[in-house]
Design a protein around this motif. Structure first.
Motif, PDB file in Angstrom:
ATOM      1  N   ARG A 127       0.696  -1.434   0.337  1.00  0.00           N
ATOM      2  CA  ARG A 127      -0.103  -0.032   0.108  1.00  0.00           C
ATOM      3  C   ARG A 127       0.615   1.094   0.200  1.00  0.00           C
ATOM      4  N   CYS A 164      -4.663   7.607   9.425  1.00  0.00           N
ATOM      5  CA  CYS A 164      -5.668   6.520   9.131  1.00  0.00           C
ATOM      6  C   CYS A 164      -5.643   5.393   9.751  1.00  0.00           C
ATOM      7  N   CYS A 167      -2.555   2.665   9.632  1.00  0.00           N
ATOM      8  CA  CYS A 167      -1.481   3.096   9.975  1.00  0.00           C
ATOM      9  C   CYS A 167      -1.651   3.399  11.530  1.00  0.00           C
ATOM     10  N   ALA A 185       3.598   6.986   7.943  1.00  0.00           N
ATOM     11  CA  ALA A 185       2.683   8.310   7.080  1.00  0.00           C
ATOM     12  C   ALA A 185       2.104   7.045   6.289  1.00  0.00           C
ATOM     13  N   CYS A 186       1.180   7.379   5.519  1.00  0.00           N
ATOM     14  CA  CYS A 186       1.332   6.344   4.169  1.00  0.00           C
ATOM     15  C   CYS A 186       0.361   7.317   3.787  1.00  0.00           C
ATOM     16  N   SER A 188      -2.736   7.506   2.187  1.00  0.00           N
ATOM     17  CA  SER A 188      -3.716   8.322   2.655  1.00  0.00           C
ATOM     18  C   SER A 188      -3.903   9.084   3.520  1.00  0.00           C
ATOM     19  N   CYS A 189      -2.963   9.104   4.267  1.00  0.00           N
ATOM     20  CA  CYS A 189      -2.699  10.443   5.791  1.00  0.00           C
ATOM     21  C   CYS A 189      -1.561  10.982   5.646  1.00  0.00           C
TER      22      CYS A 189
HETATM   23 ZN    ZN Z   1      -1.893   6.325   6.544  1.00  0.00          ZN
END
Ligand code: ZN
Ligand code: ZN
Ligand code: FE
Length: 756
Positions: A127, A164, A167, A185-186, A188-189
């Motif tokens: 992801r 998110c 995470c 972190a990723c 989406s967030c």
């Molecule tokens: Zn995330």
């Protein structure tokens, strides 16, 4: 409360060392789980506290395994334990940090992306595939995102990013690599990339990276927000692109570093030894100065006239993505105009770099403080630091003695770093730079205030260079008077040598050989080629290079031909520079005859400039030391040494360079032979000078420091000559021999004097 079983004990444990931001708490949790122990672990401002409850033997087992098995870069310094009454705690928990006053936990430097995170970055099923801000407890930003201690997300520039669900699950799962990874972190967030045009206007690119790469392919200059500041990036293979970068950056000839995709690409442009490969791929990921391959396919203007090239590997996920997409080496140089500090705040970067860059690749994770890339060179697999900054600062340098109070040492004028010490640790700052302009001075002052606050170390004494005109000295004097603090002035070369003594853990009196550019001498001359009998507290000058005149004073620093004129004048031989207008040569000769506007110096750096001109290698330098670096690069033949003599004057032993000057003038056996002969002659002459001092003093250890010892040819020949003469030789290992290590030396002298 549960019933306590017989044989069960509870202990409170305090752990100190590099224990925050390194996955210590998840590790402590896993180990407790494995051994069936209960209790809790907590970060605080001095380190980590644990309470463990269970069978005594298993707690002992825990305390043995904890320091041994903590994953790098974590490091346990001390462990203290205290017995408590068992509470019957049912499980092991990670508690929230509490902020306490007093001393402070160690703050980690920024770490290059780890293998696990890099594999995920390029795994299409992950992801975080292609996500430029991935990190874990073993890698990623630390020093450059910390706002306050203890190291928790709310005290970093990641505070604004709300985790998110995915995470957050990782963050709270002790089995995860990202358990309590503060910058977790990723896509989406977490932080996002944005591309801006030269005027700073955001471009609405759904995926800015390919557009940025396209700009680079067109030969454009890209301002790139990195870890500790902005870089300027461009194609390292195209001469016209590199020339344009130099023109816009007002940077004539100073070498530019490159970033390559991987070790294989590094090997295409340079020779890479096993040791160099491991330095390149270390978590600090410094710039390593490597020997260029002749057919390397890089623009000649990268490092004009030099045999070396500064190379680094990608150290952030963003760098990896950029290099993977671009495919070939990129110039990666600090985002600034000539001598200004590197830009690290977005607004400042947009203002200061908009005439330098054609576009900005930015992101929304703020950089709390600037940190330039570190630079290292290896000799015989041993490191010589040219700059100790990103990846190393602010990890403490362990001192082998202790002292009450806190020393603030303000460093020198060039390559400035400052230093705070407490007990057995020295916190040597990141690279601040040359204190030549208001921006640099502001970076220096805010840097000191920042360190004092972050480490909670209000100074009790201030140490500075003896040079009254250094801006750092003026700061020290004003600060000491404002805060009513004692102040200690340290001679420049004594500071260099004290740094070497601390670097090597020595306390005895040694023969100190300082081979340097320039430093303020208490006799009113410019020192720089000195033999000091010294320990940490004091020194006595016992020898020097035979002094010569700098016609035109400071102007001579980049005009080796002026030094050559002075050397030739004293040696009574003819020398006329070939590339300088006769009118200027006549004026300089007139100054030498009359002594008007002449400084007297014993500087080894200037002697190099002078011989570089005499040998016909370079009569001028476009940056300090260029002529000397050229000379070093040529010195690879098997020519014999130039003759140097020994003498005495003013009660000092002197290395007499006049015989060498006479031997050079009129010699025609090629630049490489002359350059080699000069290095050999100087090394052997200095070793002889040390023997004279040994006969008198009985000291048999020689400490080597000063900017000239970045010259690995000289360092090698000199160490060899000294060892052949039976000396023990001390060299720098952890801090630079140049003025970047000066603050440590000042602090060490101040501590020794306070003790004395
Ligand atoms: Zn995330
Ligand atoms: Zn990682
Ligand atoms: Fe110096």
């Amino acid at each position: 409360m549960a019933e306590c079983q017989p044989g069960v004990v509870r202990r409170h444990i305090e752990v100190r060392g590099l224990v925050q931001g390194v996955g210590f708490r998840p590790f402590a949790h896993r180990l407790a789980h494995e051994l069936g122990l209960t209790g809790w672990v907590r970060n605080h401002s001095e380190g980590v506290s644990l309470e463990l409850e269970g069978p005594a033997a298993r707690i002992d087992d825990y305390l043995t395994r904890l320091p041994a098995e903590l994953p790098a870069p974590g490091l346990v310094d001390t462990v203290t334990t205290e017995d408590l009454a068992p509470l019957g705690t049912p499980d092991f928990t990670i508690e929230l940090s509490e902020h306490q006053g007093g001393a402070v936990a160690l703050i980690l430097p920024d770490l290059a992306i780890c293998d696990a995170c890099r594999n995920e970055l390029f795994d299409p099923t992950n992801r975080r595939f292609g996500y430029p801000f991935t990190n874990c407890t073993h890698c990623g930003p630390r020093f450059t995102i910390i706002r306050d201690v203890p190291y928790d997300r709310v005290h970093t520039t990641m505070r604004e990013f709300v985790l998110c669900d995915d995470c957050a699950t990782e963050y709270h799962d002790p089995a995860e690599r990202r358990f309590h990874a503060q910058p977790n972190a990723c896509p989406s967030c977490g932080p996002r990339l944005t591309l801006h045009d030269a005027a700073g206007a955001p471009l609405s690119e759904p995926d800015p990276l390919p557009t940025a790469v396209a700009l680079l392919r067109q030969g454009k200059l890209l301002a790139l927000k990195g870890l500790g500041g902005y870089h300027l990036a461009c194609d390292a293979r195209r001469p016209e692109v590199v020339d344009e970068l130099r023109r816009r950056k007002h940077r004539d000839a100073k070498p530019l570093a490159i970033m390559v995709r991987d070790l294989a690409q590094a090997r295409q442009v340079a020779l890479v030894s096993t040791a160099e490969a491991s330095w390149l791929s270390s978590p600090a990921a410094p710039i390593v100065l490597l020997t260029q391959r002749p057919d390397r396919g890089l623009a000649p203007a990268l490092a004009p006239g030099l045999t070396t090239v500064g190379v680094m590997l990608p150290y952030t996920p963003l760098h990896h993505l950029l290099l993977a997409a671009f495919g070939s080496p990129l110039v990666m140089t600090s985002g600034n105009l000539s001598d200004e500090p590197i830009a690290h705040l977005d607004e400042d970067a947009l203002t200061r770099l908009h005439e330098l860059a054609d576009g900005f690749l930015m992101h929304d994770r703020p950089i709390q403080r600037r940190c330039d890339d570190s630079v290292v060179k290896l000799r015989d697999d041993q490191p010589i630091f040219f700059r100790r900054s990103r990846g190393y600062a602010p990890a403490p340098i362990a001192l082998d003695d202790t002292a009450a109070g806190v020393v603030l040492a303000v460093g020198g004028h060039q390559k400035n770093t400052f230093c705070l010490t407490r007990a057995r640790e020295a916190f040597l700052s990141h690279h601040v730079g040359d204190l030549e302009n208001d921006l640099a001075l502001a970076a220096f002052e805010t840097g000191i205030a920042d360190f004092e606050r972050l480490f909670d170390l209000p100074p009790t004494v201030i140490a500075h260079d003896q040079h009254p005109d250094y801006l750092a000295t003026q700061y020290a004097v004003a600060r000491a008077s404002r805060d009513g603090l004692p102040i200690i002035a340290v001679q420049h070369h004594h500071a260099h040598l004290a740094a070497c003594l601390a670097d090597c853990g020595r306390h005895d009196e040694v023969i100190g050989l300082a081979l340097d550019g320039t430093g303020w001498g208490p006799d009113g001359t410019v020192w720089g080629g000195e033999v000091l009998l010294c320990d940490r507290a004091d020194y006595r000058r016992v020898g020097r290079l035979r002094p010569f005149a700098l016609a035109g004073g400071e102007a001579a620093v980049r005009q080796g031909w002026r030094v050559a004129l002075a050397l030739a004048h004293q040696a009574e031989v003819d020398y006329t520079p070939t590339s300088v207008e006769p009118r200027r040569v006549d004026a300089a000769r007139q100054m030498l005859r009359s002594g008007f506007r002449c400084l007297t110096t014993s500087s080894a750096g200037r002697l190099f400039d002078g011989f570089s001109a005499l040998c016909g290698v370079a009569e001028v330098s476009r940056y300090e030391g260029e002529a000397a670096i050229w000379l070093e690069g040529l010195a690879a033949s098997d020519a014999g040494p130039l003759p140097f003599g020994q003498g005495t004057a003013d009660g000092l032993h002197e290395l007499d360079w006049r015989p060498a000057v006479r031997a050079v003038v009129g010699r025609t056996d090629g630049l490489a032979a002359l350059a080699t002969a000069f290095h050999r002659g100087l090394a052997e002459g200095l070793a002889e000078l040390c023997q004279v001092v040994r006969d008198e003093s009985g000291r048999n250890v020689v400490a080597l420091s000063g900017g000239c010892l970045q010259n690995v040819r000289l360092l090698g020949l000199l160490s060899e000559a000294l060892r052949q003469a039976g000396f023990e030789v001390l060299c720098h290992r952890r801090v630079p021999p140049n003025d970047g290590g000066l603050a440590l030396g000042q602090a060490v002298v101040a501590r020794a004097r306070q003790r004395g």
